[in-house]
Design a protein around this motif. Structure first.
Motif, PDB file in Angstrom:
ATOM      1  N   ARG A   7       0.845  -1.021   0.124  1.00 42.80           N
ATOM      2  CA  ARG A   7      -0.157  -0.073  -0.002  1.00 42.80           C
ATOM      3  C   ARG A   7       0.827   1.265  -0.064  1.00 42.80           C
ATOM      4  O   ARG A   7       1.740   1.518   0.938  1.00 42.80           O
ATOM      5  CB  ARG A   7      -0.905  -0.112   1.241  1.00 42.80           C
ATOM      6  N   PHE A   8       0.635   2.150  -1.074  1.00 42.99           N
ATOM      7  CA  PHE A   8       1.556   3.172  -1.038  1.00 42.99           C
ATOM      8  C   PHE A   8       0.624   4.531  -0.419  1.00 42.99           C
ATOM      9  O   PHE A   8      -0.298   4.544  -0.972  1.00 42.99           O
ATOM     10  CB  PHE A   8       1.609   3.535  -2.691  1.00 42.99           C
ATOM     11  N   MET A   9       1.239   4.886   0.388  1.00 40.62           N
ATOM     12  CA  MET A   9       0.581   6.064   1.429  1.00 40.62           C
ATOM     13  C   MET A   9       1.248   7.431   1.331  1.00 40.62           C
ATOM     14  O   MET A   9       2.225   7.544   0.830  1.00 40.62           O
ATOM     15  CB  MET A   9       0.605   5.472   2.791  1.00 40.62           C
ATOM     16  N   ILE A  22      -3.551   8.847   2.933  1.00 41.58           N
ATOM     17  CA  ILE A  22      -4.415   8.566   2.142  1.00 41.58           C
ATOM     18  C   ILE A  22      -3.672   7.386   1.138  1.00 41.58           C
ATOM     19  O   ILE A  22      -2.410   7.495   0.922  1.00 41.58           O
ATOM     20  CB  ILE A  22      -4.697   9.417   0.994  1.00 41.58           C
ATOM     21  N   CYS A  23      -4.336   6.203   0.889  1.00 41.59           N
ATOM     22  CA  CYS A  23      -3.738   5.273   0.008  1.00 41.59           C
ATOM     23  C   CYS A  23      -3.778   5.782  -1.373  1.00 41.59           C
ATOM     24  O   CYS A  23      -4.887   5.799  -1.907  1.00 41.59           O
ATOM     25  CB  CYS A  23      -4.420   3.892   0.519  1.00 41.59           C
ATOM     26  N   ALA A  41       7.236  -3.874  -5.749  1.00 41.82           N
ATOM     27  CA  ALA A  41       6.001  -3.268  -5.948  1.00 41.82           C
ATOM     28  C   ALA A  41       6.351  -1.701  -6.277  1.00 41.82           C
ATOM     29  O   ALA A  41       5.488  -1.279  -6.985  1.00 41.82           O
ATOM     30  CB  ALA A  41       5.709  -3.146  -4.257  1.00 41.82           C
ATOM     31  N   LYS A  42       7.503  -1.265  -5.821  1.00 45.20           N
ATOM     32  CA  LYS A  42       8.009   0.034  -6.141  1.00 45.20           C
ATOM     33  C   LYS A  42       8.212   0.101  -7.696  1.00 45.20           C
ATOM     34  O   LYS A  42       7.701   1.234  -8.388  1.00 45.20           O
ATOM     35  CB  LYS A  42       9.205   0.426  -5.335  1.00 45.20           C
ATOM     36  N   ALA A  43       8.632  -0.957  -8.215  1.00 44.43           N
ATOM     37  CA  ALA A  43       8.726  -0.887  -9.762  1.00 44.43           C
ATOM     38  C   ALA A  43       7.334  -0.958 -10.434  1.00 44.43           C
ATOM     39  O   ALA A  43       7.073  -0.096 -11.418  1.00 44.43           O
ATOM     40  CB  ALA A  43       9.612  -2.096 -10.236  1.00 44.43           C
ATOM     41  N   LYS A  44       6.454  -1.967  -9.941  1.00 46.03           N
ATOM     42  CA  LYS A  44       5.136  -1.921 -10.408  1.00 46.03           C
ATOM     43  C   LYS A  44       4.586  -0.447 -10.441  1.00 46.03           C
ATOM     44  O   LYS A  44       3.738  -0.185 -11.322  1.00 46.03           O
ATOM     45  CB  LYS A  44       4.318  -3.125  -9.870  1.00 46.03           C
ATOM     46  N   ASP A  53      10.085   7.814 -10.542  1.00 40.26           N
ATOM     47  CA  ASP A  53      10.232   7.674  -8.949  1.00 40.26           C
ATOM     48  C   ASP A  53       8.962   7.715  -8.149  1.00 40.26           C
ATOM     49  O   ASP A  53       8.251   8.640  -8.110  1.00 40.26           O
ATOM     50  CB  ASP A  53      11.201   8.838  -8.326  1.00 40.26           C
ATOM     51  N   TRP A  54       8.639   6.394  -7.568  1.00 40.30           N
ATOM     52  CA  TRP A  54       7.317   6.341  -6.669  1.00 40.30           C
ATOM     53  C   TRP A  54       7.176   7.527  -5.643  1.00 40.30           C
ATOM     54  O   TRP A  54       6.126   7.737  -5.245  1.00 40.30           O
ATOM     55  CB  TRP A  54       7.313   4.820  -6.169  1.00 40.30           C
ATOM     56  N   LEU A  55       8.280   8.077  -5.068  1.00 36.99           N
ATOM     57  CA  LEU A  55       8.184   9.123  -4.057  1.00 36.99           C
ATOM     58  C   LEU A  55       7.455  10.268  -4.444  1.00 36.99           C
ATOM     59  O   LEU A  55       7.062  11.265  -3.861  1.00 36.99           O
ATOM     60  CB  LEU A  55       9.460   9.202  -3.466  1.00 36.99           C
ATOM     61  N   LEU A  56       7.517  10.465  -6.013  1.00 37.30           N
ATOM     62  CA  LEU A  56       6.635  11.602  -6.590  1.00 37.30           C
ATOM     63  C   LEU A  56       5.100  11.720  -6.125  1.00 37.30           C
ATOM     64  O   LEU A  56       4.452  12.500  -6.375  1.00 37.30           O
ATOM     65  CB  LEU A  56       6.667  11.406  -7.974  1.00 37.30           C
ATOM     66  N   HIS A  57       4.748  10.430  -5.969  1.00 34.97           N
ATOM     67  CA  HIS A  57       3.138  10.336  -5.581  1.00 34.97           C
ATOM     68  C   HIS A  57       2.802   9.563  -4.261  1.00 34.97           C
ATOM     69  O   HIS A  57       1.695   9.396  -3.927  1.00 34.97           O
ATOM     70  CB  HIS A  57       2.481   9.136  -6.615  1.00 34.97           C
ATOM     71  N   ALA A  58       3.748   9.145  -3.576  1.00 28.90           N
ATOM     72  CA  ALA A  58       3.571   8.517  -2.227  1.00 28.90           C
ATOM     73  C   ALA A  58       4.891   8.791  -1.235  1.00 28.90           C
ATOM     74  O   ALA A  58       5.838   9.159  -1.693  1.00 28.90           O
ATOM     75  CB  ALA A  58       3.368   7.188  -2.473  1.00 28.90           C
ATOM     76  N   ASP A  59       4.533   8.859  -0.090  1.00 31.22           N
ATOM     77  CA  ASP A  59       5.295   9.180   1.175  1.00 31.22           C
ATOM     78  C   ASP A  59       6.105   8.064   1.710  1.00 31.22           C
ATOM     79  O   ASP A  59       7.373   7.873   1.893  1.00 31.22           O
ATOM     80  CB  ASP A  59       5.041   9.846   2.368  1.00 31.22           C
ATOM     81  N   ARG A  60       5.408   6.969   1.571  1.00 29.86           N
ATOM     82  CA  ARG A  60       5.942   5.526   2.291  1.00 29.86           C
ATOM     83  C   ARG A  60       5.098   4.405   1.471  1.00 29.86           C
ATOM     84  O   ARG A  60       3.935   4.683   0.974  1.00 29.86           O
ATOM     85  CB  ARG A  60       5.864   5.444   3.674  1.00 29.86           C
ATOM     86  N   VAL A  61       5.633   3.217   1.637  1.00 29.90           N
ATOM     87  CA  VAL A  61       5.051   2.118   1.310  1.00 29.90           C
ATOM     88  C   VAL A  61       4.934   1.057   2.416  1.00 29.90           C
ATOM     89  O   VAL A  61       6.068   0.821   3.017  1.00 29.90           O
ATOM     90  CB  VAL A  61       5.727   1.563  -0.059  1.00 29.90           C
TER      91      VAL A  61
END
Length: 70
Positions: A7-9, A22-23, A41-44, A53-61
């Protein structure tokens, strides 16, 4: 292979001035271990969201085991 849910939060500030978690997206992953599951999960997530970079849309996983005990 174990089954995991990622879950990317993201923390966002609401109109009322309160912060909420928020998820952004949930991803199901099969991997040999928790560390591999996080990287897959980060790559997906990046592929799905079309970002480098997944950090552009989420703060943590958060990675959790999706297997239910019998």
């Amino acid at each position: 292979m174990a089954h995991y849910i990622a879950r990317f939060m993201k923390d966002v500030l609401g109109e009322n001035g309160h912060e909420a978690e928020i998820c952004q997206r949930s991803v199901e992953i099969e991997a040999s271990c928790l560390t591999d599951a996080a990287e897959l999960a980060k790559a997906k997530f990046c592929e799905t969201e079309n970002v480098g970079d997944w950090l552009l849309h989420a703060d943590r996983v958060h990675i959790a085991d999706a297997e239910f005990p019998s």
